[in-house]
Design a protein around this motif. Structure first.
Motif, PDB file in Angstrom:
ATOM      1  N   ARG A   9       1.064  -1.122  -0.014  1.00  0.00           N
ATOM      2  CA  ARG A   9       0.063  -0.085   0.085  1.00  0.00           C
ATOM      3  C   ARG A   9       0.800   1.240  -0.164  1.00  0.00           C
ATOM      4  O   ARG A   9       1.595   1.514   1.200  1.00  0.00           O
ATOM      5  CB  ARG A   9      -0.846   0.015   1.205  1.00  0.00           C
ATOM      6  CG  ARG A   9      -1.564  -1.391   1.520  1.00  0.00           C
ATOM      7  CD  ARG A   9      -2.396  -1.263   2.586  1.00  0.00           C
ATOM      8  NE  ARG A   9      -1.417  -0.901   3.945  1.00  0.00           N
ATOM      9  CZ  ARG A   9      -0.668  -1.661   4.768  1.00  0.00           C
ATOM     10  NH1 ARG A   9      -0.924  -2.759   4.431  1.00  0.00           N
ATOM     11  NH2 ARG A   9       0.046  -1.083   5.773  1.00  0.00           N
ATOM     12  N   ILE A  10       1.108   1.973  -1.172  1.00  0.00           N
ATOM     13  CA  ILE A  10       1.951   2.956  -1.157  1.00  0.00           C
ATOM     14  C   ILE A  10       1.097   4.208  -1.744  1.00  0.00           C
ATOM     15  O   ILE A  10       0.397   4.575  -2.631  1.00  0.00           O
ATOM     16  CB  ILE A  10       3.000   2.656  -2.287  1.00  0.00           C
ATOM     17  CG1 ILE A  10       3.732   1.492  -1.806  1.00  0.00           C
ATOM     18  CG2 ILE A  10       3.909   3.726  -2.505  1.00  0.00           C
ATOM     19  CD1 ILE A  10       4.794   0.887  -2.700  1.00  0.00           C
ATOM     20  N   GLY A  11       1.500   5.341  -0.793  1.00  0.00           N
ATOM     21  CA  GLY A  11       0.787   6.670  -0.889  1.00  0.00           C
ATOM     22  C   GLY A  11       2.165   7.633  -1.581  1.00  0.00           C
ATOM     23  O   GLY A  11       2.114   8.168  -2.417  1.00  0.00           O
ATOM     24  N   SER A  12       2.603   8.233  -0.556  1.00  0.00           N
ATOM     25  CA  SER A  12       3.525   9.454  -0.687  1.00  0.00           C
ATOM     26  C   SER A  12       4.475   9.180  -1.643  1.00  0.00           C
ATOM     27  O   SER A  12       4.826  10.146  -2.419  1.00  0.00           O
ATOM     28  CB  SER A  12       4.022   9.781   0.806  1.00  0.00           C
ATOM     29  OG  SER A  12       4.678   8.784   1.419  1.00  0.00           O
ATOM     30  N   LEU A  13       4.931   8.007  -1.848  1.00  0.00           N
ATOM     31  CA  LEU A  13       5.958   7.871  -2.902  1.00  0.00           C
ATOM     32  C   LEU A  13       5.400   7.943  -4.287  1.00  0.00           C
ATOM     33  O   LEU A  13       6.209   8.300  -5.463  1.00  0.00           O
ATOM     34  CB  LEU A  13       6.604   6.408  -2.701  1.00  0.00           C
ATOM     35  CG  LEU A  13       8.115   6.131  -2.940  1.00  0.00           C
ATOM     36  CD1 LEU A  13       8.940   6.894  -2.338  1.00  0.00           C
ATOM     37  CD2 LEU A  13       8.416   4.518  -2.602  1.00  0.00           C
ATOM     38  N   ILE A  14       3.951   7.819  -4.424  1.00  0.00           N
ATOM     39  CA  ILE A  14       3.467   8.074  -5.751  1.00  0.00           C
ATOM     40  C   ILE A  14       2.908   9.345  -5.963  1.00  0.00           C
ATOM     41  O   ILE A  14       2.969  10.328  -7.004  1.00  0.00           O
ATOM     42  CB  ILE A  14       2.264   7.134  -5.954  1.00  0.00           C
ATOM     43  CG1 ILE A  14       2.622   5.496  -5.974  1.00  0.00           C
ATOM     44  CG2 ILE A  14       1.362   7.468  -7.314  1.00  0.00           C
ATOM     45  CD1 ILE A  14       2.006   4.525  -6.013  1.00  0.00           C
ATOM     46  N   PHE A  15       2.213   9.789  -4.933  1.00  0.00           N
ATOM     47  CA  PHE A  15       1.387  10.957  -4.912  1.00  0.00           C
ATOM     48  C   PHE A  15       2.107  12.344  -4.271  1.00  0.00           C
ATOM     49  O   PHE A  15       1.691  13.509  -4.294  1.00  0.00           O
ATOM     50  CB  PHE A  15      -0.071  10.955  -4.351  1.00  0.00           C
ATOM     51  CG  PHE A  15      -0.967  10.060  -5.103  1.00  0.00           C
ATOM     52  CD1 PHE A  15      -1.524  10.472  -6.231  1.00  0.00           C
ATOM     53  CD2 PHE A  15      -1.047   8.781  -4.491  1.00  0.00           C
ATOM     54  CE1 PHE A  15      -2.280   9.660  -6.901  1.00  0.00           C
ATOM     55  CE2 PHE A  15      -1.800   8.044  -5.467  1.00  0.00           C
ATOM     56  CZ  PHE A  15      -2.638   8.276  -6.368  1.00  0.00           C
ATOM     57  N   GLY A  16       3.233  12.140  -3.537  1.00  0.00           N
ATOM     58  CA  GLY A  16       3.780  13.113  -2.873  1.00  0.00           C
ATOM     59  C   GLY A  16       3.164  13.184  -1.436  1.00  0.00           C
ATOM     60  O   GLY A  16       2.504  12.422  -1.013  1.00  0.00           O
ATOM     61  N   GLU A  17       3.856  14.038  -0.591  1.00  0.00           N
ATOM     62  CA  GLU A  17       3.500  14.146   0.625  1.00  0.00           C
ATOM     63  C   GLU A  17       2.098  14.578   0.877  1.00  0.00           C
ATOM     64  O   GLU A  17       1.474  15.514  -0.158  1.00  0.00           O
ATOM     65  CB  GLU A  17       4.394  15.223   1.414  1.00  0.00           C
ATOM     66  CG  GLU A  17       5.900  14.889   1.622  1.00  0.00           C
ATOM     67  CD  GLU A  17       5.974  13.336   2.429  1.00  0.00           C
ATOM     68  OE1 GLU A  17       5.172  13.320   3.440  1.00  0.00           O
ATOM     69  OE2 GLU A  17       6.897  12.599   2.172  1.00  0.00           O
ATOM     70  N   ARG A  18       1.272  14.196   1.769  1.00  0.00           N
ATOM     71  CA  ARG A  18      -0.107  14.684   2.120  1.00  0.00           C
ATOM     72  C   ARG A  18      -0.362  15.973   2.666  1.00  0.00           C
ATOM     73  O   ARG A  18       0.579  16.169   3.738  1.00  0.00           O
ATOM     74  CB  ARG A  18      -0.842  13.450   2.940  1.00  0.00           C
ATOM     75  CG  ARG A  18      -0.816  12.408   2.184  1.00  0.00           C
ATOM     76  CD  ARG A  18      -1.735  11.485   3.147  1.00  0.00           C
ATOM     77  NE  ARG A  18      -0.657  10.579   3.989  1.00  0.00           N
ATOM     78  CZ  ARG A  18      -0.025   9.717   3.683  1.00  0.00           C
ATOM     79  NH1 ARG A  18      -0.127   9.029   2.702  1.00  0.00           N
ATOM     80  NH2 ARG A  18       0.833   9.208   4.843  1.00  0.00           N
ATOM     81  N   LYS A  19      -1.178  16.844   2.137  1.00  0.00           N
ATOM     82  CA  LYS A  19      -1.096  18.004   2.906  1.00  0.00           C
ATOM     83  C   LYS A  19      -1.905  18.128   4.243  1.00  0.00           C
ATOM     84  O   LYS A  19      -2.807  17.198   4.344  1.00  0.00           O
ATOM     85  CB  LYS A  19      -1.907  19.033   1.849  1.00  0.00           C
ATOM     86  CG  LYS A  19      -1.072  19.598   0.817  1.00  0.00           C
ATOM     87  CD  LYS A  19      -1.670  19.217  -0.809  1.00  0.00           C
ATOM     88  CE  LYS A  19      -0.781  18.633  -1.606  1.00  0.00           C
ATOM     89  NZ  LYS A  19      -1.374  17.720  -2.723  1.00  0.00           N
TER      90      LYS A  19
END
Ligand SMILES: *Cc1c(COP(=O)(O)O)cnc(C)c1O
Length: 222
Positions: free
Chosen positions: A212-222
């Motif tokens: 489950r990968i978030g920030s590496l794809i979409f960048g840091e969460r605001k």
């Protein structure tokens, strides 16, 4: 780097038999759309209202929506018509509610039991002992509208990779135990969801089938 380039980079790092869930929580529909156009079809969200809004706004039948956050029983009903997999089942009550709503909707919903192995107690899930008892004391096989396809876990957030690796090993060993006991002859019990942006390489080495990968794809969460 752009979402498309990040996605290609992450994909090239993941063996083809490991499923990538692109965690889009806190990122707007437009960014999901970019990943979708680049070929991504599996997205993870952690809040019911946010998932519901995105599912409706994007209205793409071929997106596989995965729910990965804490889920309250009163929020189950809204997502049941379309959710593909719920990663974060952390109580018998929740499992029963998912089954009840899935039955009413005429669906079978994939569930993963969340296992707590990390040192932080902010993380949810069953201890290994609790999970064993859950499966021993309850008639989970009677829940016909859910399918327990595996387990999910999060490692401690630390730079010490030996801690992370040992927690993932614990998860994998417990998966094997369940596969050989409660889920013997259950062909659908196949998934180990572990690994996020900071630790997915280790998770894959230790047997993850879903990352489950978030920030590496979409960048840091605001
Ligand atoms: C947010 C989240 C992720 C993704 O985290 P990143 O560090 O951004 O990759 C994965 N799993 C769960 C359960 C999450 O809440």
């Amino acid at each position: 780097m752009s979402i498309v380039a990040n996605l290609q980079q992450v994909k090239s790092d993941i063996p083809s038999n490991v499923k990538l869930v692109a965690v889009s929580k806190f990122h707007p529909e437009e960014e999901i759309e970019i990943a979708y156009t680049a070929g991504c079809r599996v997205f993870g969200e952690s809040r019911m209202q946010e998932l519901d809004r995105k599912q409706k706004n994007l209205s793409k039948d071929d997106i596989e929506w995965h729910f990965i956050g804490t889920l309250q029983t009163n929020k189950v009903k809204a997502i049941i018509p379309y959710v593909h997999t719920i990663h974060s089942v952390d109580s018998w009550k929740l499992l029963c509610e998912i089954n009840k709503q899935a039955l009413a909707a005429g669906r079978i919903v994939n569930c993963l039991l969340e296992i707590h192995v990390a040192k932080e107690d902010t993380k949810h899930g069953f201890s290994i002992e609790e999970c064993r008892s859950l499966l021993t004391e309850n008639d989970w096989e009677d829940l016909k509208a859910i399918q327990i396809i595996g387990i999910m876990s999060m490692a401690t957030y630390t730079d010490d990779t030996s801690v992370i690796r040992s927690e993932f090993k614990t998860v994998k060993n417990f998966f094997n135990e369940l596969k050989d006991s409660k889920f013997k002859e259950k062909d659908y019990f196949t998934e180990i969801s572990m690994g996020m942006s900071n630790d997915y390489h280790i998770a894959i080495e230790e047997g993850a089938t879903i990352v489950r990968i978030g920030s590496l794809i979409f960048g840091e969460r605001k």
